[in-house]
Design an enzyme around this catalytic site. Structure first.
Site, mmCIF file in Angstrom:
data_model
loop_
_atom_site.group_PDB
_atom_site.id
_atom_site.type_symbol
_atom_site.label_atom_id
_atom_site.label_comp_id
_atom_site.label_asym_id
_atom_site.label_seq_id
_atom_site.Cartn_x
_atom_site.Cartn_y
_atom_site.Cartn_z
ATOM 1 N N TRP A 149 -3.012 14.802 -3.135
ATOM 2 C CA TRP A 149 -4.059 14.442 -4.106
ATOM 3 C C TRP A 149 -4.285 15.737 -4.884
ATOM 4 C CZ3 TRP A 149 -9.830 14.865 -3.814
ATOM 5 C CH2 TRP A 149 -10.466 13.991 -4.698
ATOM 6 N N ASN A 181 -2.836 20.539 3.483
ATOM 7 C CA ASN A 181 -4.088 19.931 2.998
ATOM 8 C C ASN A 181 -5.089 21.064 2.866
ATOM 9 O OD1 ASN A 181 -2.983 17.417 3.154
ATOM 10 N ND2 ASN A 181 -4.142 16.739 4.947
ATOM 11 N N LYS A 194 -21.242 1.154 -5.519
ATOM 12 C CA LYS A 194 -20.137 0.242 -5.197
ATOM 13 C C LYS A 194 -19.499 -0.277 -6.472
ATOM 14 C CE LYS A 194 -19.442 1.148 -2.002
ATOM 15 N NZ LYS A 194 -20.207 2.111 -1.372
ATOM 16 N N GLU A 245 -17.661 2.569 -8.572
ATOM 17 C CA GLU A 245 -16.492 3.284 -8.021
ATOM 18 C C GLU A 245 -15.253 2.401 -7.909
ATOM 19 O OE1 GLU A 245 -16.445 4.707 -3.959
ATOM 20 O OE2 GLU A 245 -17.958 3.263 -3.396
ATOM 21 N N HIS A 256 -40.491 5.107 -17.875
ATOM 22 C CA HIS A 256 -40.372 6.553 -18.153
ATOM 23 C C HIS A 256 -39.045 6.893 -18.820
ATOM 24 C CE1 HIS A 256 -44.035 7.169 -15.864
ATOM 25 N NE2 HIS A 256 -43.538 6.322 -14.987
ATOM 26 N N LYS A 271 -10.642 8.671 0.011
ATOM 27 C CA LYS A 271 -11.508 8.130 1.064
ATOM 28 C C LYS A 271 -12.334 9.226 1.702
ATOM 29 C CE LYS A 271 -13.348 5.211 3.838
ATOM 30 N NZ LYS A 271 -14.427 4.362 3.259
HETATM 31 C C1 AGP Z 1 -18.611 5.531 -0.981
HETATM 32 O O1 AGP Z 1 -18.165 4.222 -1.199
HETATM 33 C C2 AGP Z 1 -17.598 6.571 -1.414
HETATM 34 N N1 AGP Z 1 -16.329 6.342 -0.890
HETATM 35 C C3 AGP Z 1 -18.115 7.975 -1.186
HETATM 36 O O2 AGP Z 1 -19.316 8.105 -1.900
HETATM 37 C C4 AGP Z 1 -18.374 8.363 0.292
HETATM 38 O O3 AGP Z 1 -19.489 7.669 0.779
HETATM 39 C C5 AGP Z 1 -18.677 9.868 0.338
HETATM 40 O O4 AGP Z 1 -17.536 10.548 -0.119
HETATM 41 C C6 AGP Z 1 -19.049 10.364 1.733
HETATM 42 O O5 AGP Z 1 -17.975 10.158 2.601
HETATM 43 P P1 AGP Z 1 -18.221 10.365 4.187
HETATM 44 O O6 AGP Z 1 -19.219 9.339 4.610
HETATM 45 O O7 AGP Z 1 -16.876 10.169 4.797
HETATM 46 O O8 AGP Z 1 -18.755 11.757 4.376
#
Ligand code: AGP
Length: 607
Positions: free
Chosen positions: A75, A99, A487, A490, A506, A602
């Site tokens: 990534w 990584n 949700k 994203e 406001h 993720k």
């Molecule tokens: C939520 O749908 C996202 N994928 C993202 O905001 C996620 O919640 C956030 O990156 C935190 O991830 P974690 O719970 O694995 O720390």
């Protein structure tokens, strides 16, 4: 987040590497590569931009029976997504996958004049650095890796092999997870245990600052200072079914639909309906320590932050004598925030690897504050570094959009709050309604999902023409509105933002026009009438509103989705199921990638 796999043993390395990388696809990536060695050290390096299927096309023309190799899904952080920037990177006889981020790669690169750099990556610098200590095989590979890592600033999870020694892989980690799978006559590595499922149940989770030399039948771990580390073999909990789609078209729908079961797992053995109490063993706080708590800090990012904010509203309801603060990890880690005496920090993370949340944890621990993990991924870095914690046990959450973890994180934190209230001498029976509703949640989730799915799918079709959305709510419906907006944005890329109903006047009220549609969460309760007048303000300005409610609703809005009014306290969590399904069906209607939305990963293990 990138993915790492590695194999040394008696089977075909290419097969494991590709299947392992596919297990890690859900974490998000933009290129992939593998390298394998035959018994003479002849290397076959294959790399491709884009999806793993592009790599498989190259593999089809380069099949080997090699028994050792490493692989990576990238990534991009340094250098654009391309074949030349894809890992593994080569320097002399060695190949390396990585990584994390090497922060001082530019200055290191200046000293590596022997190496002809081909890519723009920090990883190739690390490969060249290791090679500079390897002396063409004069020194053990593990020593060359250790020497190199001592000069590195930043985070890494790496796997390295050399054509000079085609029966060993060296792995190391600092800030980016690595797990070693111990098989029979084979040893596997991965950045996430899900890649090992079906191959072995025995895993060794490497800790920060540790380096391991692995062969097909040995694992030797040391610290960077050459202190031997005794390998702690743990059981991998996950099973294959848990990481496959189970007949659903997308992981996201599977994970939304399995919430009755996943929440039941979170609650298992922790709710005593007869006595009207909950019992959360994990945090490891004595009754006395619980009684002393005066302040809670809840830390998270994204959905985890929203879960913490929602939980804070609930906890305040039944522990009036403590203050609860929910903070965004990426902000809090750089603030000079004072943490009062008798505080406890709840560290919320599904993956247990989020860089900002992990950094916050480490900062908070430095102040001597007790840290409690609310984590899903077993054995993850955050889970291992907190003082105590509660696993939410929802099973692997594969889809980038977090759903089942959110529901269970909220309930786990509510149970932690109830545990504090109980320790502080809450009058017997005063928490009964909370405990009764918690016990009822799995069946209420099942009922709600069944009741609303058809309507929500239709609504998503109707509203998919909009590019902008406003989510609205008051009190516990406000953090829920924030989660609903996240949700939608994203995965369907609709510009969705949430506001507290009371904030409309406001500023946000100025936005209302035909570009927008509004989603209002309006639960029955003491603030219902206030929400009604807010809805009327929006309608008076020509709003196009979808209302989610648990009671009769008679205003002339465009659509109403009504869920059961049986729960008085946790109804917003059921309303969030509507938002989850709405985001899912909107994304399907738009034809976008539901499980791997663009630009996202993720687990965000880099800042
Ligand atoms: C939520 O749908 C996202 N994928 C993202 O905001 C996620 O919640 C956030 O990156 C935190 O991830 P974690 O719970 O694995 O720390």
């Amino acid at each position: 987040m990138c993915g790492i796999v590695g194999y040394v043993g008696g089977k075909n390395a290419q097969d494991f590497l590709i299947s392992g990388l596919k297990r890690l696809e859900y974490r998000g990536y933009d290129s992939a590569g593998i390298v394998t060695l035959d018994e003479n050290g002849e290397a076959t390096l294959l790399r491709a931009k884009g999806k793993i299927s592009n790599l498989e096309e190259k593999l089809a023309k380069n099949k080997r029976e090699d028994k050792i190799g490493i692989g990576h899904t990238r990534w991009a952080t340094h250098g654009e997504p391309s074949e030349i920037n894809a890992h593994p990177h080569q320097a002399g006889d060695i190949y390396l996958v990585h990584n994390g981020i090497i922060e001082n790669y530019k200055e290191l690169r200046e000293h590596l004049t022997e190496h002809e750099f081909k890519s723009q990556t920090d990883t190739e610098v690390l490969a060249a650095l290791v090679n500079s200590f390897y002396g063409n095989g004069k020194y053990p590979l593990v020593n060359a890796v250790v020497q190199a890592l001592k000069l590195v600033k930043g985070t890494y999870g790496i796997a390295v092999l050399s054509t000079k020694n085609p029966d060993e892989i060296v792995v190391a980690r600092s800030g980016s997870p690595l797990v070693i799978g111990v098989g029979t006559g084979e040893t596997l590595i991965a950045s996430d245990a899900s890649a090992l499922v079906g191959h072995t149940k025995q895993a060794i989770y490497l800790n920060d600052g540790e380096v391991a030399r692995i062969t097909k039948d040995s694992v030797e771990i040391k610290t960077l200072n050459a202190e031997p580390v005794s390998a702690k073999v743990e059981e991998i909990e996950t099973n294959l079914a848990a990481i496959q789609k189970g007949g659903y078209e997308h992981f996201l729908l599977k994970e939304i639909m399995e919430q009755p079961k996943s929440l039941a797992e979170t609650l298992r053995g922790r709710v005593n309906l007869e006595q009207g109490v909950v019992h959360l063993g994990g945090p490891g706080l004595s009754e006395q320590e619980l009684r002393k708590i005066k302040h809670l800090i809840i830390v998270g990012c994204g959905t985890a932050y929203h879960a913490g904010l929602l939980a804070s509203y609930y906890i305040e309801q039944f522990t009036p004598e403590i203050t609860v603060e929910t903070v965004i990890a990426s902000e809090y880690r750089y603030r000079n925030a004072y943490i009062p005496e008798n505080s406890v920090a709840l560290i919320v993370s599904q993956s247990g690897e989020t860089a900002d949340t992990l950094a916050c944890l480490r900062e908070i621990k430095k102040q001597g504050t007790k840290t409690i993990g609310i984590v899903n991924a077993i054995g993850s870095t955050i889970a291992r570094e907190v003082d105590g914690g509660t696993y939410v046990h929802v099973g692997p959450e594969i889809s980038v959009a977090s759903t089942k973890a959110f529901t269970s994180q909220v309930m786990a934190m509510v149970m932690f709050g109830l545990t504090i209230a109980q320790a502080k001498g809450a009058k017997p029976g005063s928490l009964k309604l909370y405990v009764e509703e918690i016990a009822k949640m799995p069946e209420m989730i099942e009922k709600t999902l069944k009741d609303v799915e058809g309507e929500v799918k239709k609504a998503a079709e109707k509203y998919k023409k909009y590019e902008h959305a406003i989510y609205l709510g008051r009190d516990t419906a406000y953090p829920t509105a924030m989660e609903g907006a996240l949700k939608l944005k994203e995965i369907s890329y609709v510009d969705a933002n949430a506001y507290a109903f009371g904030e409309l006047k406001h500023g946000p009220l100025a936005l209302i026009d035909d570009r927008f549609f509004e989603v209002a969460l309006v639960p029955e309760g003491p603030l219902y009438d206030k929400a009604i007048s807010n809805v009327q303000e929006v309608l008076a300005r020509g709003g196009h509103m979808l209302v989610i409610t648990d009671t009769d609703f008679n205003l002339p809005v465009d659509d109403v989705i009504k869920i059961s009014g049986e729960l008085k306290i946790f109804s917003p969590i059921l309303m969030n199921l509507v938002s989850q399904l709405f985001a899912y069906y909107m994304t399907v209607a738009k034809g976008y990638n539901v499980d791997q939305p663009r630009n996202l990963a993720k687990s965000v293990t880099v800042e």
